[in-house]
Design a protein around this motif. Structure first.
Motif, PDB file in Angstrom:
ATOM      1  N   LEU A 191     -62.832  44.004  43.572  1.00  0.00           N
ATOM      2  CA  LEU A 191     -62.187  45.149  44.338  1.00  0.00           C
ATOM      3  C   LEU A 191     -63.005  46.426  44.033  1.00  0.00           C
ATOM      4  O   LEU A 191     -62.827  46.782  43.034  1.00  0.00           O
ATOM      5  CB  LEU A 191     -60.744  45.049  44.548  1.00  0.00           C
ATOM      6  N   THR A 192     -63.334  47.215  45.163  1.00  0.00           N
ATOM      7  CA  THR A 192     -63.822  48.520  44.964  1.00  0.00           C
ATOM      8  C   THR A 192     -63.420  49.461  45.952  1.00  0.00           C
ATOM      9  O   THR A 192     -63.379  49.174  47.070  1.00  0.00           O
ATOM     10  CB  THR A 192     -65.353  48.497  45.123  1.00  0.00           C
ATOM     11  N   PHE A 193     -62.785  50.689  45.189  1.00  0.00           N
ATOM     12  CA  PHE A 193     -62.247  51.613  46.034  1.00  0.00           C
ATOM     13  C   PHE A 193     -62.969  52.679  46.371  1.00  0.00           C
ATOM     14  O   PHE A 193     -64.309  52.940  45.953  1.00  0.00           O
ATOM     15  CB  PHE A 193     -61.446  52.453  45.212  1.00  0.00           C
ATOM     16  N   GLU A 194     -62.949  53.107  47.835  1.00  0.00           N
ATOM     17  CA  GLU A 194     -63.551  54.448  48.083  1.00  0.00           C
ATOM     18  C   GLU A 194     -62.655  55.489  47.889  1.00  0.00           C
ATOM     19  O   GLU A 194     -61.525  55.659  48.182  1.00  0.00           O
ATOM     20  CB  GLU A 194     -63.523  54.587  49.870  1.00  0.00           C
ATOM     21  N   LEU A 195     -63.081  56.449  46.913  1.00  0.00           N
ATOM     22  CA  LEU A 195     -62.382  57.295  46.186  1.00  0.00           C
ATOM     23  C   LEU A 195     -61.730  58.609  47.181  1.00  0.00           C
ATOM     24  O   LEU A 195     -62.814  59.142  47.995  1.00  0.00           O
ATOM     25  CB  LEU A 195     -62.813  57.897  45.003  1.00  0.00           C
ATOM     26  N   PRO A 196     -60.466  59.011  47.118  1.00  0.00           N
ATOM     27  CA  PRO A 196     -60.080  60.072  47.763  1.00  0.00           C
ATOM     28  C   PRO A 196     -60.646  61.410  47.281  1.00  0.00           C
ATOM     29  O   PRO A 196     -61.263  61.491  45.978  1.00  0.00           O
ATOM     30  CB  PRO A 196     -58.680  60.118  47.498  1.00  0.00           C
ATOM     31  N   SER A 197     -60.752  62.444  47.951  1.00  0.00           N
ATOM     32  CA  SER A 197     -61.161  63.929  47.334  1.00  0.00           C
ATOM     33  C   SER A 197     -60.039  64.221  46.103  1.00  0.00           C
ATOM     34  O   SER A 197     -58.976  63.955  46.235  1.00  0.00           O
ATOM     35  CB  SER A 197     -61.181  64.835  48.396  1.00  0.00           C
ATOM     36  N   SER A 198     -60.956  64.938  45.136  1.00  0.00           N
ATOM     37  CA  SER A 198     -59.779  65.629  44.230  1.00  0.00           C
ATOM     38  C   SER A 198     -58.613  66.267  44.596  1.00  0.00           C
ATOM     39  O   SER A 198     -57.640  66.396  43.977  1.00  0.00           O
ATOM     40  CB  SER A 198     -60.823  66.074  43.015  1.00  0.00           C
ATOM     41  N   ASP A 199     -58.922  67.084  45.790  1.00  0.00           N
ATOM     42  CA  ASP A 199     -57.871  67.944  46.503  1.00  0.00           C
ATOM     43  C   ASP A 199     -56.999  67.216  46.947  1.00  0.00           C
ATOM     44  O   ASP A 199     -55.557  67.585  47.082  1.00  0.00           O
ATOM     45  CB  ASP A 199     -58.514  68.744  47.299  1.00  0.00           C
ATOM     46  N   GLN A 200     -56.828  65.886  47.468  1.00  0.00           N
ATOM     47  CA  GLN A 200     -56.078  64.847  47.714  1.00  0.00           C
ATOM     48  C   GLN A 200     -55.344  64.200  46.764  1.00  0.00           C
ATOM     49  O   GLN A 200     -54.025  63.894  46.949  1.00  0.00           O
ATOM     50  CB  GLN A 200     -56.419  63.812  48.922  1.00  0.00           C
ATOM     51  N   GLY A 201     -56.147  63.809  45.693  1.00  0.00           N
ATOM     52  CA  GLY A 201     -55.331  63.110  44.413  1.00  0.00           C
ATOM     53  C   GLY A 201     -56.159  62.342  43.938  1.00  0.00           C
ATOM     54  O   GLY A 201     -57.463  62.475  44.106  1.00  0.00           O
ATOM     55  N   THR A 211     -54.350  54.715  27.052  1.00  0.00           N
ATOM     56  CA  THR A 211     -55.456  54.406  27.434  1.00  0.00           C
ATOM     57  C   THR A 211     -56.080  54.995  29.107  1.00  0.00           C
ATOM     58  O   THR A 211     -57.125  54.333  29.618  1.00  0.00           O
ATOM     59  CB  THR A 211     -55.736  52.858  27.550  1.00  0.00           C
ATOM     60  N   ALA A 212     -55.231  55.692  29.608  1.00  0.00           N
ATOM     61  CA  ALA A 212     -55.013  56.207  31.100  1.00  0.00           C
ATOM     62  C   ALA A 212     -56.624  56.829  31.615  1.00  0.00           C
ATOM     63  O   ALA A 212     -57.131  57.543  30.501  1.00  0.00           O
ATOM     64  CB  ALA A 212     -53.998  56.975  31.346  1.00  0.00           C
ATOM     65  N   ARG A 213     -57.412  56.627  32.331  1.00  0.00           N
ATOM     66  CA  ARG A 213     -58.703  57.351  33.031  1.00  0.00           C
ATOM     67  C   ARG A 213     -58.460  56.880  34.224  1.00  0.00           C
ATOM     68  O   ARG A 213     -57.882  56.079  34.954  1.00  0.00           O
ATOM     69  CB  ARG A 213     -59.824  56.292  32.335  1.00  0.00           C
ATOM     70  N   LYS A 214     -59.550  57.648  34.869  1.00  0.00           N
ATOM     71  CA  LYS A 214     -59.490  57.661  36.492  1.00  0.00           C
ATOM     72  C   LYS A 214     -60.787  56.511  36.924  1.00  0.00           C
ATOM     73  O   LYS A 214     -61.368  56.126  36.123  1.00  0.00           O
ATOM     74  CB  LYS A 214     -60.315  59.100  36.976  1.00  0.00           C
ATOM     75  N   VAL A 215     -60.352  56.024  37.933  1.00  0.00           N
ATOM     76  CA  VAL A 215     -61.180  54.884  38.339  1.00  0.00           C
ATOM     77  C   VAL A 215     -62.506  55.822  38.956  1.00  0.00           C
ATOM     78  O   VAL A 215     -62.447  56.752  39.508  1.00  0.00           O
ATOM     79  CB  VAL A 215     -60.687  54.034  39.786  1.00  0.00           C
ATOM     80  N   LEU A 216     -63.808  55.091  38.759  1.00  0.00           N
ATOM     81  CA  LEU A 216     -65.086  55.608  38.624  1.00  0.00           C
ATOM     82  C   LEU A 216     -65.679  55.495  40.115  1.00  0.00           C
ATOM     83  O   LEU A 216     -65.164  54.300  40.652  1.00  0.00           O
ATOM     84  CB  LEU A 216     -65.816  55.195  37.736  1.00  0.00           C
ATOM     85  N   PRO A 217     -66.448  55.968  40.642  1.00  0.00           N
ATOM     86  CA  PRO A 217     -67.159  55.631  41.796  1.00  0.00           C
ATOM     87  C   PRO A 217     -67.647  54.326  41.699  1.00  0.00           C
ATOM     88  O   PRO A 217     -68.577  54.040  40.868  1.00  0.00           O
ATOM     89  CB  PRO A 217     -68.359  56.987  42.014  1.00  0.00           C
ATOM     90  N   GLU A 218     -67.639  53.440  42.894  1.00  0.00           N
ATOM     91  CA  GLU A 218     -68.157  52.154  43.255  1.00  0.00           C
ATOM     92  C   GLU A 218     -67.707  51.189  41.887  1.00  0.00           C
ATOM     93  O   GLU A 218     -68.595  50.329  41.589  1.00  0.00           O
ATOM     94  CB  GLU A 218     -69.727  52.300  43.302  1.00  0.00           C
ATOM     95  N   GLU A 219     -66.854  51.673  41.024  1.00  0.00           N
ATOM     96  CA  GLU A 219     -66.461  50.781  39.780  1.00  0.00           C
ATOM     97  C   GLU A 219     -65.771  49.427  40.312  1.00  0.00           C
ATOM     98  O   GLU A 219     -64.877  49.418  41.298  1.00  0.00           O
ATOM     99  CB  GLU A 219     -65.458  51.447  39.052  1.00  0.00           C
ATOM    100  N   GLU A 220     -66.221  48.293  39.823  1.00  0.00           N
ATOM    101  CA  GLU A 220     -65.409  46.890  40.350  1.00  0.00           C
ATOM    102  C   GLU A 220     -64.336  46.669  39.505  1.00  0.00           C
ATOM    103  O   GLU A 220     -64.285  46.856  38.183  1.00  0.00           O
ATOM    104  CB  GLU A 220     -66.562  45.759  40.147  1.00  0.00           C
ATOM    105  N   LEU A 221     -63.253  46.518  40.144  1.00  0.00           N
ATOM    106  CA  LEU A 221     -62.005  46.185  39.379  1.00  0.00           C
ATOM    107  C   LEU A 221     -61.724  44.658  39.743  1.00  0.00           C
ATOM    108  O   LEU A 221     -61.993  44.026  40.721  1.00  0.00           O
ATOM    109  CB  LEU A 221     -60.887  46.936  40.020  1.00  0.00           C
ATOM    110  N   TYR A 222     -60.995  43.966  38.710  1.00  0.00           N
ATOM    111  CA  TYR A 222     -60.965  42.638  38.707  1.00  0.00           C
ATOM    112  C   TYR A 222     -59.358  41.888  38.691  1.00  0.00           C
ATOM    113  O   TYR A 222     -58.492  42.940  38.311  1.00  0.00           O
ATOM    114  CB  TYR A 222     -61.681  41.882  37.592  1.00  0.00           C
ATOM    115  N   PRO A 223     -58.998  40.971  39.220  1.00  0.00           N
ATOM    116  CA  PRO A 223     -57.752  40.504  39.135  1.00  0.00           C
ATOM    117  C   PRO A 223     -57.344  40.101  38.106  1.00  0.00           C
ATOM    118  O   PRO A 223     -56.024  39.881  37.503  1.00  0.00           O
ATOM    119  CB  PRO A 223     -57.610  39.392  40.239  1.00  0.00           C
ATOM    120  N   ASP A 224     -58.178  39.441  37.060  1.00  0.00           N
ATOM    121  CA  ASP A 224     -57.891  38.586  35.766  1.00  0.00           C
ATOM    122  C   ASP A 224     -58.412  39.123  34.575  1.00  0.00           C
ATOM    123  O   ASP A 224     -58.259  38.648  33.712  1.00  0.00           O
ATOM    124  CB  ASP A 224     -58.187  37.200  36.217  1.00  0.00           C
TER     125      ASP A 224
END
Length: 569
Positions: A191-201, A211-224
């Motif tokens: 799954l890949t997100f279209e990231l919101p503007s930083s002023d939105q969140g 270990t918290a970090r932000k999701v990066l542009p076009e970063e692939e995320l996985y279910p497993d």
């Protein structure tokens, strides 16, 4: 520790193979990555809190300042209160010029405008002067056409409150354990997100964890596997009355064929209201329940109890605290970092602590005003009473007041490992010292290989600790391939390991001091004498109160904790 006279100590090295000379190694501070997302034609503030978190993850210290390299004009501009950011100049976390006031504006001229991704190097400096290199990803979405529409969902969310997206994904788990998309789309691959503007969140992975970090542009995320999209949280910027669209693309596999489909979470951010359903006016917001904190002689953080009291109101998250009343000077002092607080002035809650005074013998009641993330002020009461520290997991330190600060330091670094008993009078083992050094210095680094010892512990965390510490030349085997993790440690051997860890952390250590001030200094073995002298020069070494160091005696867990605390806190 580097041995300087090899020929004279050759025979002794054979006798003390457990502690041969460490190899010099460069510091392994890893670069960090921050993110700023800006909608086309708009501008966005940098997330100073993200930079603070990255600094804390890297050095376990608060952020002091950040300096940026030159941003190419073809990408855009960085400004602070309307003035261009000066390359190489520091911008501060808590003082002017402030990081939180830096804004990114993408380049735009007529029909030409910057879109896509650019990287800008920066350097962070923590409160101790340590520097951490980093990369700021500046991202402006290009607005490309989306894949076939799949399933959109409208969600009502509260402004200022983090939102877990786990229950809103249109997926289910099959009987085989696969993650499957509703409809005839097959198994979810990524799954890949279209990231919101930083002023939105922002979208965060492992939000609330170390270990918290932000999701990066076009970063692939996985279910497993990691990064896992079930660990994604949306953290709004705090504005209500706006709509945020979180688009995402799902890559599915069915009959060995891939197919991309799109979906959107439409988040309507509403005003965060009180349980009664009405926004309280200033002074009428729900008050917090009284907070009671116990300690006796040791400094204690106020952050978690004050946070919990605010959260119980169910109206926003705690931001600042101002005290109306303060304890008498001889009773104790409320500190913000190392500075006494002033009545009526607001302070960040996470920096507050209480240091008991000489006459702290009965309970003290203080009144304070907290401000939450929605901007509501509310009243609260803090009760400080003498007793066993209420923030301490370990339950067996009654009568060991001198060791409590050190035990708390190790606990904050997750030394407890599920155990509520510290056993302060027990002899410390080699594994105790190894693990204390590991959780204090190296637990946030990855070590790709385990050392080749025949008696490695089975526990994964302990094996990681051995790998990290052995890699840096802080420990060695016994010459026969054994670690001897359960063997007791003498005081001189503990000093050697701590000194090696200090040498790995610092470029220069002071020359060894004269140990003759201790009556039993001649009892030190030659391989340990220099380490003891260096620690003496640094003010870390302490005797037993009778002028002795007892170098050949086993070190207790309480003494081991104090040694690590003085060296690395």
């Amino acid at each position: 520790m580097k041995c300087r006279v090899f020929s004279a100590l050759l025979s002794l090295c054979l006798l003390f193979a457990l502690f041969p000379a460490a190899q010099a190694e460069e510091s392994s501070t890893e670069p960090v990555v921050a993110l700023c997302v800006c909608a086309p034609g708009e501008s966005a503030l940098l997330d100073a809190d993200e930079l603070l978190l990255l600094c804390q993850q890297a050095t376990r210290r608060d952020l002091e300042s950040v300096s940026f390299d030159l941003l190419p004009a073809s990408v855009g501009t960085l400004t602070c209160k309307g003035e261009k950011v000066i390359p190489g100049e520091p911008y501060y976390m808590y003082e002017d010029p402030q990081l939180s006031q830096i804004r990114f504006t993408p380049y735009a001229y007529h029909s030409r405008q910057f879109t896509g991704r650019s990287e800008l190097s920066f350097t962070m400096t923590d409160e101790r002067g340590n520097t951490i290199p980093g990369t700021l990803i500046l991202y402006v979405p290009e607005g490309e056409e989306r894949a076939e529409n799949y399933l959109d969902e409208t969600i009502t969310a509260k402004a200022g409150e983090a939102m877990d997206l786990t229950d809103h994904f249109p997926f289910y788990t099959s009987t085989k354990g696969d993650t499957v998309a509703h409809g005839d789309y097959g198994t979810v691959n990524s799954l890949t997100f279209e990231l919101p503007s930083s002023d939105q969140g922002a979208l965060w992975l492992d939000y609330g964890w170390s270990t918290a970090r932000k999701v990066l542009p076009e970063e692939e995320l996985y279910p497993d596997r990691e990064p896992n999209f079930y660990n994604v949280t949306f953290v709004p910027a705090g504005k209500d009355g706006i709509t945020v669209e979180l688009g995402y693309t799902v890559s599915c596999i069915k009959n060995e064929k891939k197919r991309n489909v799109s979906a959107t979470f439409t988040l309507n951010l509403v005003e965060n209201k009180s349980p009664a359903g009405e926004r309280p006016s200033t002074g009428s917001a729900p008050s917090a329940d009284p907070v009671t904190i116990s300690t006796r002689t040791t400094q204690i953080s106020l952050a978690d109890p004050l946070w919990d009291a605010c959260a119980a109101r169910k109206v926003g998250e705690l931001v600042t605290v101002a005290f109306d009343t303060l304890p008498a000077a001889n009773t104790g002092v409320i500190l913000c970092d190392r500075t006494p607080v002033v009545p009526g002035k607001s302070y960040e809650y996470g920096r507050l602590s209480f240091l008991p005074g000489e006459n702290f013998q009965e309970a003290v009641t203080l009144r304070y005003v907290g401000t939450d993330s929605i901007g509501y002020p509310y009243s609260g009461t803090l009760i400080l009473e003498p007793g066993y520290p209420s923030d301490l997991t370990f339950q067996d330190l009654e009568g060991w007041d001198w060791a409590i600060p050190a035990a708390r330091f190790l606990e904050e670094n997750y030394f407890a490992y599920g155990d509520s008993y510290f056993r302060p009078g027990d002899e410390a083992t080699r594994m105790d010292v190894i693990y204390a050094i590991y959780v204090t210095l190296y637990s946030h680094y990855s070590t790709p290989y385990p050392p080749e010892f025949s008696d490695l512990p089975q526990d994964r965390a302990l094996r990681d600790a051995v790998a990290a510490v052995a890699k840096r030349g802080i420990i060695y085997g016994d010459g026969e391939g054994r670690l001897l993790p359960d063997a007791p440690v003498t005081r001189q051997d503990a000093l050697v390991m701590v000194c090696r860890a200090l040498e790995e952390q610092r470029d220069i250590l002071p020359p060894a001091a004269d140990l003759s001030v201790f009556s039993d200094a001649e009892e030190f073995s030659p391989y340990a004498r220099e380490a003891a002298g260096i620690l003496q020069a640094m003010g870390i070494l302490q005797g037993d109160g009778s002028g002795k160091l007892n170098p050949l005696s086993p070190i207790t867990r309480a003494e081991m904790a104090c040694l690590v605390y003085r060296a690395f806190s």
